[in-house]
Enzyme design. Sequence first.
Site, PDB file in Angstrom:
ATOM      1  N   HIS A   1      36.761  48.265  44.926  1.00  0.00           N
ATOM      2  CA  HIS A   1      38.033  48.563  44.247  1.00  0.00           C
ATOM      3  C   HIS A   1      38.296  47.589  43.122  1.00  0.00           C
ATOM      4  CE1 HIS A   1      39.141  45.236  46.823  1.00  0.00           C
ATOM      5  NE2 HIS A   1      40.273  45.107  46.143  1.00  0.00           N
TER       6      HIS A   1
ATOM      7  N   ASP B   1      41.793  45.717  41.747  1.00  0.00           N
ATOM      8  CA  ASP B   1      43.086  45.487  42.387  1.00  0.00           C
ATOM      9  C   ASP B   1      44.208  46.341  41.795  1.00  0.00           C
ATOM     10  OD1 ASP B   1      42.258  43.614  44.300  1.00  0.00           O
ATOM     11  OD2 ASP B   1      42.257  42.021  42.795  1.00  0.00           O
TER      12      ASP B   1
ATOM     13  N   HIS C   1      35.411  44.781  43.236  1.00  0.00           N
ATOM     14  CA  HIS C   1      34.939  43.835  44.254  1.00  0.00           C
ATOM     15  C   HIS C   1      35.074  44.453  45.636  1.00  0.00           C
ATOM     16  CE1 HIS C   1      39.212  43.078  43.676  1.00  0.00           C
ATOM     17  NE2 HIS C   1      39.268  42.551  44.889  1.00  0.00           N
TER      18      HIS C   1
ATOM     19  N   ARG D   1      45.975  34.465  47.159  1.00  0.00           N
ATOM     20  CA  ARG D   1      45.618  35.069  45.865  1.00  0.00           C
ATOM     21  C   ARG D   1      46.826  35.100  44.943  1.00  0.00           C
ATOM     22  NH1 ARG D   1      43.890  41.284  45.632  1.00  0.00           N
ATOM     23  NH2 ARG D   1      45.822  41.574  44.452  1.00  0.00           N
TER      24      ARG D   1
HETATM   25  C1  SIN Z   1      40.853  41.145  47.618  1.00  0.00           C
HETATM   26  O1  SIN Z   1      41.594  40.446  46.901  1.00  0.00           O
HETATM   27  O2  SIN Z   1      40.669  42.338  47.402  1.00  0.00           O
HETATM   28  C2  SIN Z   1      40.136  40.470  48.764  1.00  0.00           C
HETATM   29  C3  SIN Z   1      38.992  39.657  48.290  1.00  0.00           C
HETATM   30  C4  SIN Z   1      38.398  38.823  49.385  1.00  0.00           C
HETATM   31  O3  SIN Z   1      39.003  38.659  50.438  1.00  0.00           O
HETATM   32  O4  SIN Z   1      37.305  38.304  49.179  1.00  0.00           O
END
Ligand code: SIN
Length: 283
Positions: A109, A111, A259, A274
Amino acid sequence: MTQAAVAAADYQRIEVRPLTPSIGAEIHSVDLTQPLDEQTFQEIHAAFLAHQVIFFRDQQIDIEQHKAFGRMFGELHIHPAAPSPEGHPEILVIHADEKSKFVAGNTWHSDVSCDAEPPLGSILHMHTLPSSGGDTMFASMYAAYEALSETMRKFLSGLTAVHGSEHVYRGRYKDFGVEDAGKVYPKNEHPVVRTHPESGRKGLYVNSGFTTRINGLEKSESRALLDFLFAHVAQPEFHCRFKWAENSIAFWDNRCVQHYALWDYYPQVRHGLRVTVKGSKPV
Ligand code: SIN
């Protein structure tokens, strides 16, 4: 100096170690607990644009330093669904343990691509890790786009797609006290091929997390094309894989990167925070 003026060979303040030719680089000789001077910031920005996802090691930043680093790239984004720690609406908690029924980002995806103006980038600071596993994969949407035939690129270039989030977020955070009856989750349409507003490069902008339908095609045609594109994006030639350590940071460009957070460590704990930087309408 603008970031465009910092050519890859000209880094004076930072050391840039690419992970693969198409995506990912580790950045060394930077201490993010200290204010960044203009040239160091411009070099980090240039490396971010060139490598699409950049990684830092051994950065013991606190929440305020984390947010301050994010704000150097733009206003901070507030997640439409996930709860945040008291007093920090701009922080998204990434957490998994033995009670988890899901982990964030456990599919390819970009974000919050369901937003009208999806985030520019996301900066994840990792605090706690399992004894092994918990890596994150990153895929270059430039590389994926450039690997398509000229004919397919032309076909995709005029198309738009629906990015929804009802199927992702409805009820997801119930166990965390989020009651979402009556809440309307974002749903927006974006071009299937997106031109990056800073680099000018084209990349694929459909992802298996949020993209539900390609406009102007029959349902079965849309499903077949999306399945083809999702499988295309999943080819390892377009990827790099990041092995985290405590106090590592990953900063990815959601405009040209997808990612995938691996959940191969259940029931162990993995925890990070994050910060997400607001973006612009995809064109
Ligand atoms: C995410 O922000 O989509 C998760 C990324 C992660 O946990 O490595």
